[in-house]
Design a protein around this motif. Structure first.
Motif, PDB file in Angstrom:
ATOM      1  N   GLU A   1       0.544  -1.198  -0.010  1.00 13.82           N
ATOM      2  CA  GLU A   1       0.410   0.189   0.080  1.00 13.82           C
ATOM      3  C   GLU A   1       1.144   1.471   0.293  1.00 13.82           C
ATOM      4  OE1 GLU A   1      -2.485  -1.168   3.401  1.00 13.82           O
ATOM      5  OE2 GLU A   1      -4.115  -1.788   2.244  1.00 13.82           O
ATOM      6  N   SER A   2       2.113   1.744   0.836  1.00 15.58           N
ATOM      7  CA  SER A   2       3.306   2.394   1.022  1.00 15.58           C
ATOM      8  C   SER A   2       3.483   2.729  -0.421  1.00 15.58           C
ATOM      9  CB  SER A   2       3.866   2.256   1.547  1.00 15.58           C
ATOM     10  OG  SER A   2       4.737   3.450   1.545  1.00 15.58           O
ATOM     11  N   LEU A   3       4.266   1.108  -0.958  1.00  8.94           N
ATOM     12  CA  LEU A   3       4.445   1.920  -2.512  1.00  8.94           C
ATOM     13  C   LEU A   3       3.348   2.144  -3.516  1.00  8.94           C
ATOM     14  CD1 LEU A   3       7.513   1.064  -4.452  1.00  8.94           C
ATOM     15  CD2 LEU A   3       6.068  -0.863  -4.329  1.00  8.94           C
ATOM     16  N   ARG A   4       2.081   1.677  -3.679  1.00  5.41           N
ATOM     17  CA  ARG A   4       1.035   1.956  -4.488  1.00  5.41           C
ATOM     18  C   ARG A   4       1.036   3.632  -4.602  1.00  5.41           C
ATOM     19  NH1 ARG A   4      -5.498  -0.042  -4.777  1.00  5.41           N
ATOM     20  NH2 ARG A   4      -5.454   1.289  -7.027  1.00  5.41           N
ATOM     21  N   GLN A   5       0.717   4.255  -3.257  1.00  8.01           N
ATOM     22  CA  GLN A   5       0.302   5.647  -2.807  1.00  8.01           C
ATOM     23  C   GLN A   5       1.710   6.146  -3.193  1.00  8.01           C
ATOM     24  OE1 GLN A   5       1.818   6.917   0.828  1.00  8.01           O
ATOM     25  NE2 GLN A   5       0.321   7.996   1.349  1.00  8.01           N
ATOM     26  N   SER A   6       3.098   6.390  -3.341  1.00 14.23           N
ATOM     27  CA  SER A   6       4.102   7.057  -3.710  1.00 14.23           C
ATOM     28  C   SER A   6       4.334   6.996  -5.232  1.00 14.23           C
ATOM     29  CB  SER A   6       5.578   6.105  -3.138  1.00 14.23           C
ATOM     30  OG  SER A   6       5.243   6.290  -1.920  1.00 14.23           O
ATOM     31  N   GLN A   7       3.576   5.962  -6.094  1.00 11.87           N
ATOM     32  CA  GLN A   7       3.447   5.702  -7.209  1.00 11.87           C
ATOM     33  C   GLN A   7       2.240   6.605  -7.207  1.00 11.87           C
ATOM     34  OE1 GLN A   7       3.262   1.601  -7.885  1.00 11.87           O
ATOM     35  NE2 GLN A   7       5.606   1.368  -8.138  1.00 11.87           N
ATOM     36  N   LEU A   8       1.416   6.825  -7.127  1.00 12.23           N
ATOM     37  CA  LEU A   8       0.235   7.271  -7.251  1.00 12.23           C
ATOM     38  C   LEU A   8       0.039   8.934  -7.029  1.00 12.23           C
ATOM     39  CD1 LEU A   8      -3.012   5.316  -6.112  1.00 12.23           C
ATOM     40  CD2 LEU A   8      -2.771   6.316  -8.810  1.00 12.23           C
ATOM     41  N   GLU A   9       1.304   9.059  -5.915  1.00 15.30           N
ATOM     42  CA  GLU A   9       1.286  10.757  -5.975  1.00 15.30           C
ATOM     43  C   GLU A   9       2.256  10.988  -7.046  1.00 15.30           C
ATOM     44  OE1 GLU A   9       1.362  10.584  -1.129  1.00 15.30           O
ATOM     45  OE2 GLU A   9       3.487  10.470  -1.511  1.00 15.30           O
ATOM     46  N   ALA A  10       3.584   9.717  -7.733  1.00 17.87           N
ATOM     47  CA  ALA A  10       4.783  10.626  -8.333  1.00 17.87           C
ATOM     48  C   ALA A  10       3.718  10.800  -9.827  1.00 17.87           C
ATOM     49  CB  ALA A  10       6.401   9.149  -8.714  1.00 17.87           C
ATOM     50  N   PHE A  11       2.332  10.084  -9.987  1.00 16.74           N
ATOM     51  CA  PHE A  11       2.187  10.039 -11.471  1.00 16.74           C
ATOM     52  C   PHE A  11       0.860  11.776 -10.857  1.00 16.74           C
ATOM     53  CE2 PHE A  11       3.643   6.173 -12.522  1.00 16.74           C
ATOM     54  CZ  PHE A  11       2.198   5.033 -12.341  1.00 16.74           C
ATOM     55  N   LEU A  12       0.391  12.101  -9.784  1.00 17.24           N
ATOM     56  CA  LEU A  12      -0.495  13.292  -9.742  1.00 17.24           C
ATOM     57  C   LEU A  12       0.872  14.296 -10.017  1.00 17.24           C
ATOM     58  CD1 LEU A  12      -2.853  14.101  -8.771  1.00 17.24           C
ATOM     59  CD2 LEU A  12      -2.588  14.131  -6.232  1.00 17.24           C
ATOM     60  N   ALA A  13       1.872  13.879  -9.576  1.00 17.57           N
ATOM     61  CA  ALA A  13       2.836  15.010 -10.072  1.00 17.57           C
ATOM     62  C   ALA A  13       3.553  15.364 -11.364  1.00 17.57           C
ATOM     63  CB  ALA A  13       4.441  15.398  -9.292  1.00 17.57           C
ATOM     64  N   GLN A  14       2.638  14.366 -12.425  1.00 16.51           N
ATOM     65  CA  GLN A  14       3.102  14.699 -14.284  1.00 16.51           C
ATOM     66  C   GLN A  14       1.603  15.314 -14.073  1.00 16.51           C
ATOM     67  OE1 GLN A  14       3.903  10.735 -15.322  1.00 16.51           O
ATOM     68  NE2 GLN A  14       4.375   9.995 -13.598  1.00 16.51           N
ATOM     69  N   PRO A  15       2.473  15.989 -16.114  1.00 17.92           N
ATOM     70  CA  PRO A  15       1.346  16.407 -16.423  1.00 17.92           C
ATOM     71  C   PRO A  15       0.700  15.334 -16.685  1.00 17.92           C
ATOM     72  CG  PRO A  15       3.282  17.183 -17.225  1.00 17.92           C
ATOM     73  CD  PRO A  15       3.979  16.128 -15.824  1.00 17.92           C
ATOM     74  N   VAL A  16      -1.336  15.667 -16.676  1.00 15.67           N
ATOM     75  CA  VAL A  16      -2.263  14.460 -16.758  1.00 15.67           C
ATOM     76  C   VAL A  16      -2.074  14.603 -17.967  1.00 15.67           C
ATOM     77  CG1 VAL A  16      -5.211  14.507 -16.667  1.00 15.67           C
ATOM     78  CG2 VAL A  16      -3.767  16.007 -15.025  1.00 15.67           C
ATOM     79  N   ASP A  17      -2.035  15.223 -19.146  1.00 13.76           N
ATOM     80  CA  ASP A  17      -1.982  14.004 -20.032  1.00 13.76           C
ATOM     81  C   ASP A  17      -0.757  13.552 -21.200  1.00 13.76           C
ATOM     82  OD1 ASP A  17      -3.017  17.767 -21.555  1.00 13.76           O
ATOM     83  OD2 ASP A  17      -3.848  15.327 -21.286  1.00 13.76           O
ATOM     84  N   SER A  18       0.148  13.217 -19.710  1.00 18.29           N
ATOM     85  CA  SER A  18       1.523  12.664 -19.993  1.00 18.29           C
ATOM     86  C   SER A  18       1.232  10.972 -19.767  1.00 18.29           C
ATOM     87  CB  SER A  18       2.972  13.348 -19.675  1.00 18.29           C
ATOM     88  OG  SER A  18       2.625  12.831 -18.183  1.00 18.29           O
ATOM     89  N   LEU A  19      -0.126  10.962 -18.886  1.00 17.81           N
ATOM     90  CA  LEU A  19      -0.036   9.716 -18.465  1.00 17.81           C
ATOM     91  C   LEU A  19      -0.915   8.931 -18.953  1.00 17.81           C
ATOM     92  CD1 LEU A  19      -2.233  10.406 -15.068  1.00 17.81           C
ATOM     93  CD2 LEU A  19       0.308   9.521 -15.406  1.00 17.81           C
ATOM     94  N   PRO A  20      -0.528   7.587 -19.008  1.00 17.05           N
ATOM     95  CA  PRO A  20      -0.160   6.082 -20.238  1.00 17.05           C
ATOM     96  C   PRO A  20      -1.768   6.253 -19.986  1.00 17.05           C
ATOM     97  CG  PRO A  20       0.576   5.559 -18.198  1.00 17.05           C
ATOM     98  CD  PRO A  20       1.085   7.056 -18.392  1.00 17.05           C
ATOM     99  N   ALA A  21      -2.396   5.713 -21.776  1.00 15.82           N
ATOM    100  CA  ALA A  21      -3.785   5.423 -21.921  1.00 15.82           C
ATOM    101  C   ALA A  21      -4.406   4.239 -20.751  1.00 15.82           C
ATOM    102  CB  ALA A  21      -4.386   5.313 -23.342  1.00 15.82           C
ATOM    103  N   GLY A  22      -5.448   3.719 -20.620  1.00 18.92           N
ATOM    104  CA  GLY A  22      -5.558   2.808 -20.202  1.00 18.92           C
ATOM    105  C   GLY A  22      -5.802   2.597 -18.450  1.00 18.92           C
TER     106      GLY A  22
END
Length: 532
Positions: free
Chosen positions: A504-525
């Protein structure tokens, strides 16, 4: 050299190494083994974009401790950001075979660690083992990469009983069942095999299942046995510390974490855990050392944050209690310096001013300075009101000061009967939400995840599921994007103050990293593909 059993001509390999000579040597080794599609690059901060954008069968990550950006840092960040796809095989190569480096690399879970220098025969042996395993588990890992965990579970069962990778498939199945919130089934998969052949990976997974089922004494027995047999199995230390804390043995948790950090000192999350537990058990010198280590390690780490500065400041607050007036002045000056450094080094952290004002208010309260306490509290309220997603101030204040957490009381909405707290029902409803999510029924999934939180506000899995769902929704449509991103921040903020397990801690950290990226740069799906 042993005869080749694998056709490497169609495998796509990424070779990353800062040394041109070593990179050239390994490149020609790979060519001699039949690998035709090799991309060789130096170690730099652009490597992660390459890994994210292209699919490789094998990634050979070189490490040199003297590099400005090291392979170890890239490996850690690749795991942190979710770029280590299940279908890709990772081999970490290092000339520094020190215990600290090797154990820190293992924290990021590559498929293999290879110390240099090595011969072409050894490279072939490692690659053969890795590729044969990937071939056997391909249906499982492809389903995982697609985010279809139920299909991945089924694929584990399809592996022939006589297959040499059966134990790996069993561990994968149990891990998948744990992610799906079914620890009893995970335990049933692992238990017969573990007592027949006490493998360390089976044991770790079985301990996680026992913890999830609240069978803490049994989990402790398994973990202590693993540590006795494998003293450098740091993941077992982490889990045992978690068991001790859940059982109320904070001193035991502190001692286990101290042992773990002495053996594997380079992991920031583990150092921060040691600091937290040492503070709760009033061993402030030990806590300070852990937080200072976290600051030093964080200079070039994806885990860099203002938290260790805040925790150091709180230690100074605690030391001020009972100190003479001269010492109090020294401690307070250092406290202010730590908070100022945090604000200087993290100017974009919107909530940091709120948290520093709250901690300063607590210092004033301890010292009987009521007017100053009120002023800092007003500052905190003003900063908080300006945030897109305001913090829960009293809850934050308790966290910062190290006080024991208490549940935040909620007032039922008018006309609605409050849902009775039921942890089992919360887990069951969350699993229903996962099923609807995997079926593409997002409104139903949102409703079930929300209901799971009503049954248990501390259900971290449901909170993370909602964060992921709203992040995907914000990516896929510009309509209400800002509002959806605020919801992601809210759910991540709520999980940040919960006791999380390793996954859970790893998943939370990864989501925080994704949130810090521009939304349009996130992969589809499904972002579930990356949250591994």
């Amino acid at each position: 050299m042993a005869s080749r059993t694998i056709d490497y001509s169609h495998k796509k390999v990424l070779l990353i190494d800062s040394s041109g000579n070593l990179r050239s040597t390994i490149f020609y080794m790979l060519r001699e083994l039949g690998v035709r599609n090799v991309k060789a690059v130096t170690v730099n901060d652009k490597v992660l974009s390459l890994i994210r954008e292209e699919a490789f069968d094998v990634i050979l990550m070189g490490h040199n401790s003297s590099d400005a950006v090291t392979g170890l840092q890239l490996l850690e960040e690749a795991r942190f950001r979710g770029f280590m796809r299940p279908t890709a095989g990772w081999i970490f190569m290092t000339s520094d075979a020190s215990q600290a480096v090797v154990l820190h690399a293992i924290d990021s879970r590559p498929d293999d660690v290879l110390t240099r220098p090595f011969s072409i025969d050894e490279l072939k042996s490692r690659l053969d083992q890795l590729i044969l395993r990937k071939i056997a588990l391909a249906p499982v890992e492809q389903a995982m990469e697609a985010g279809d965990l139920e299909a991945a579970v089924q694929a584990c069962d399809d592996l022939p009983r006589q297959d040499a990778n059966r134990d790996d498939a069993r561990c994968l199945k149990a891990d998948l069942l744990l992610r799906l919130g079914r620890p009893e089934e995970a335990y049933a998969v692992l238990e017969p095999a573990f007592w027949q052949t006490p493998d360390k990976e089976l044991g770790l997974c079985m301990a996680q299942a026992l913890i999830a089922m609240q069978r803490l004494a049994e989990a402790q027995d398994v973990l202590e046995s693993l540590i006795e047999q494998y003293p450098l199995l740091i993941a077992a230390h982490d889990l045992l510390a978690q068991v001790c804390e859940l059982s109320g043995d904070l001193e035991g948790a502190r001692d286990i974490l101290q042992q773990a950090t002495s053996k594997a000192p380079l992991g920031i999350p583990r150092q921060m855990e040691l600091g937290r537990v040492a503070t709760r058990t009033h061993v402030l010198e030990l806590a300070e050392g852990a937080y200072r280590k976290s600051i030093n390690l964080g200079r070039h780490s994806c885990y860099r944050s203002p938290d260790p500065y805040l925790r150091l400041a709180n230690i100074r607050r605690l030391e001020m209690q009972g100190a003479d007036s001269r010492r109090q002045i020294e401690l307070r000056n250092d406290l202010d310096m730590q908070l100022n450094r945090a604000e200087h080094d993290f100017p974009s952290d919107a909530g940091l001013k709120v948290r520093t004002a709250l901690l300063r208010a607590r210092v004033c309260r301890d010292q009987g300075e009521q007017a100053e306490e009120n002023r800092y509290r007003q500052d905190a309220q003003r900063y908080n009101a300006a945030l897109d997603q305001p913090l829960e101030l009293e809850h934050e204040a308790r966290i910062l000061s190290g006080d024991q957490m208490v549940p935040v009381a909620r007032t039922p909405e008018s006309g609605k009967s409050p849902v009775q707290r039921d942890h089992n029902m919360s887990d069951k409803v969350n699993r229903l939400g996962v099923k609807h999510y995997l079926a593409g029924k997002m409104p139903q999934a949102t409703r079930y995840f929300g209901l799971a939180i009503e049954y248990n506000p501390g259900n971290a899995a449901a909170l993370l599921n909602l964060a992921q769902l709203f992040l995907e929704a914000a990516r896929d449509s510009e309509k209400r994007r800002e509002q959806r991103l605020k919801m992601v921040e809210r759910y991540l903020h709520l999980t940040a103050r919960l006791p999380l397990d390793t996954a859970e801690s790893l998943r939370q950290s990864q989501l925080e990293a994704f949130l810090a990226q521009p939304v349009d740069s996130l992969p589809a799906g499904s972002l579930g593909v990356l949250l591994r």
